[in-house]
Design an enzyme around this catalytic site. Structure first.
Site, mmCIF file in Angstrom:
data_model
loop_
_atom_site.group_PDB
_atom_site.id
_atom_site.type_symbol
_atom_site.label_atom_id
_atom_site.label_comp_id
_atom_site.label_asym_id
_atom_site.label_seq_id
_atom_site.Cartn_x
_atom_site.Cartn_y
_atom_site.Cartn_z
ATOM 1 N N SER A 1 0.797 -1.116 0.041
ATOM 2 C CA SER A 1 -0.179 -0.039 0.117
ATOM 3 C C SER A 1 0.843 1.217 0.001
ATOM 4 C CB SER A 1 -0.688 0.133 1.339
ATOM 5 O OG SER A 1 -1.643 -1.049 1.276
ATOM 6 N N LYS B 1 -7.420 3.182 6.631
ATOM 7 C CA LYS B 1 -6.432 4.453 6.266
ATOM 8 C C LYS B 1 -7.065 5.598 6.110
ATOM 9 C CE LYS B 1 -3.518 1.150 3.312
ATOM 10 N NZ LYS B 1 -3.981 -0.248 3.987
#
Length: 211
Positions: free
Chosen positions: A51, A94
């Site tokens: 990520s 996130k």
């Protein structure tokens, strides 16, 4: 402690910058004779996953170009060698992490856009979420001044060419006029390419060939 997947993401980001160095205005040999080290805080905590690929690529671009990255934007996404941004997991967490750090603008993979529909409005509230598909789409957000810097270099280079030509010798006056007209004719394309707002568009300036 970085896992192998995260290390691979860092290598992918560096390979992308090397392949696109000319388009990004970088020295094509920026990597020669240099050590490139990416430091992630809290090194005792193991970290892995793809990520952070886009984030590490932007960090390297900032270091190589010398242009500071914006400190009020967050991003997530796996990257490929060609600069494509791939979907990631844990988008909800996130986004919450960005909110906790008072960051309102977040770049996410375009393939994760569908996940926003299933996400509670409370998580998305107050956030500007921007889906992107390619790494270069992130640059205007992460480096808002990069285009201005390149534009200034182009304009100054053109003016210097005109001045140098004009003082070489009097017989080059025709060449000076040609260069000045060429510069003026290209202003519209410069303004359009760099998407300058009307209030900041550059206009031609008269340069006396006798200077």
């Amino acid at each position: 402690q970085l896992g192998n997947i995260m290390k691979e993401s860092a290598h992918a980001g560096l390979s992308y910058l090397r392949s696109k160095a000319k388009q990004l205005g970088l020295n094509p040999d920026f990597f020669k004779g240099k050590e490139i080290h990416i430091h992630l805080p809290e090194g005792a905590i193991p970290k892995d996953g793809p990520s952070a690929g886009i984030t590490m690529a932007m960090a390297m671009l900032s270091a190589v170009s010398g242009i500071p990255a914006s400190n009020n934007i967050a991003m997530t996404g796996e990257i490929t060698l060609t600069g494509s941004i791939l979907a990631i997991g844990g988008l909800n967490e996130k986004l919450l992490a960005a909110k906790r750090n008072d960051i309102k603008t977040i770049l996410i993979p375009k393939d994760n856009e569908i996940d926003l529909k299933e996400m509670p409005d409370k998580v998305k509230e107050g956030l500007k979420i921007i889906p992107i598909a390619k790494l270069e789409e992130a640059i205007p957000y992460v480096f808002p001044d990069m285009k201005k810097i390149k534009f200034t270099i182009i304009i100054l280079t053109s003016i210097l060419l005109i001045k140098c030509t004009s003082v070489e010798e009097i017989s080059l006056e025709d060449e000076f006029d040609y260069q000045r007209n060429l510069f003026t004719e290209n202003l519209d394309s410069f303004n359009q390419e760099f998407n300058l707002p009307a209030s900041t568009k550059v206009e031609s300036a008269v340069i006396d060939s006798s200077d």
